[in-house]
Design an enzyme around this catalytic site. Sequence first.
Site, short mmCIF file in Angstrom:
data_model
loop_
_atom_site.label_atom_id
_atom_site.label_comp_id
_atom_site.label_asym_id
_atom_site.label_seq_id
_atom_site.Cartn_x
_atom_site.Cartn_y
_atom_site.Cartn_z
N GLU A 256 0.88 -1.17 0.00
CA GLU A 256 0.00 0.00 0.00
C GLU A 256 0.91 1.22 0.00
OE1 GLU A 256 -2.58 2.62 2.98
OE2 GLU A 256 -2.89 0.46 3.25
N CYS A 293 -3.69 7.44 5.14
CA CYS A 293 -3.54 7.04 3.74
C CYS A 293 -4.80 7.36 2.95
CB CYS A 293 -3.22 5.55 3.64
SG CYS A 293 -4.35 4.49 4.57
#
Length: 521
Positions: A256, A293
């Site tokens: 990620e 994020c």
Amino acid sequence: MSWRGIAVETTGFDQGMDPQTGTAVGAPVAHTSAQRVDRVARAAAAAAPVLAGLLPGERAGLLRAVGAALEGARDELVELADRETGLGPVRLGGELTRTTVQLEFFAAALEEGSLLEAVVDPADPAALPAPRPDLRRILVPLGPVAVFAASNFPFAFSVAGGDTASALAAGCPVVVKAHPGHPGLSVLSGRIVADALTAAGAPPGSFAVVHGIEAGRALVTHPAIRAVGFTGSEAGGRALFDLANARPDPIPFYGELGSLNPTVLTPAAIAARSAELAAGFVASFTMGAGQFCTKPGLLFLPAGHGLEPALLDALRAATIGPLLNNRIRDGYTAVAATLAGVPGVRDLAPVDDAERAGYRVPARLLAVSVTDLLARPDDLLAECFGPAALLVEYADHAELLAALAVLPGSLTASLHAELPDDDVLARHLVEVFTARAGRIIWNGWPTGVAVTWAMQHGGPWPATTASIHTSVGQTAARRFLRPVAYQGLPQELLPVALRDGNPLGIVRRTDGVLGLDTTAG
């Protein structure tokens, strides 16, 4: 010592720092030596078949033991986490709860059985176009997994976080590469997890923590490691992704990386609830000092929107804590300054020269037209990790769609609209977002990721390296499993989950029907 030409440091250390003051916290934590990395990886390989052989309920017991141990050390963990991250005891206490809930979530999924995706197709001599043999399929563990901890979630995406929980649920030993931003917490968390697993009966080598950049690289290239879970920067993730693929035996790398998380406001939405939208956006992009994020880094607004005063009022009222470490602070400062200097960009909240303690930074709110964005997309579509956002002003729907067409992949995409006014546009935007993001939000904000069966936390590059998978939710374990089919095997040689009578009482698909079957089909 090295693997594939990657040398491993035997010196160096990680030092915890208080983001509020910039002063050292605790003793330095030494980087892991090459010899230690090798021993840990080999021990994980030895543990792998034993851990894989545990029944689902036995694996569930291991996860619950870890959760209970973390809960038992709550006060000590939260206090140390706050000293090393400055995120505050309320936020950190909630994150620790999320971490223990996540472990219970995977434990329950193991007992329910669908995590195994067991399929039984009994022999059928009358099947067309030819008689069918007895076929049974199940997911089996890949083997030892290297997990790279994240800086911004010291519990939920760190030593005992989602990657660790999902890999252990899959039956894979885990070696965590600790994040240097909270080394003391990583040592304490690692000891708690390791002791809990040992006490619950996990085989030796099921879990370990290593420290240091070179130790992490060595893990990715070590022949015992069969998959990698990573949460971090695009540059760091890409370097490790390339290492994983350059091995003689390439392994899955689930990274990620970066995400802009675009949000679109339509004129109808602004007309209906302008104050609410301004306050919600600022709260979302400054949450956790913009170190989520899923932070909405791009806000698409119709030209003449009139939201600027409300946005600036909300920004002035926002309480923004320090960034996690000096590397993030320096990166944020540099990227924000670069974005502000791009031709056509307006700085809505100019930076003052005031001294700020620790790793505190000013919030930044920039604005640009679609025309200028399309002229310099490479310069403007850069993730600024921290409390910064870019407003993109579009003249009409055609301009909006042209701007969205140049966006990179994201974890999320959000749309604030009104029906029936925006019916046609909303349908089109959902199609556009579906091609570019893993989660689409309607009249809401993307910060916050629920631990549920339906959650998808992933997206096209550069959001992740594997957009077909998620790092949050039950199917996160699917990353560390692979299917194996057994044809015509005697009952005693089959995995227990595939035997006649469904002895584990789990959900299986038998002869095409999903349910709790108690026969061979």
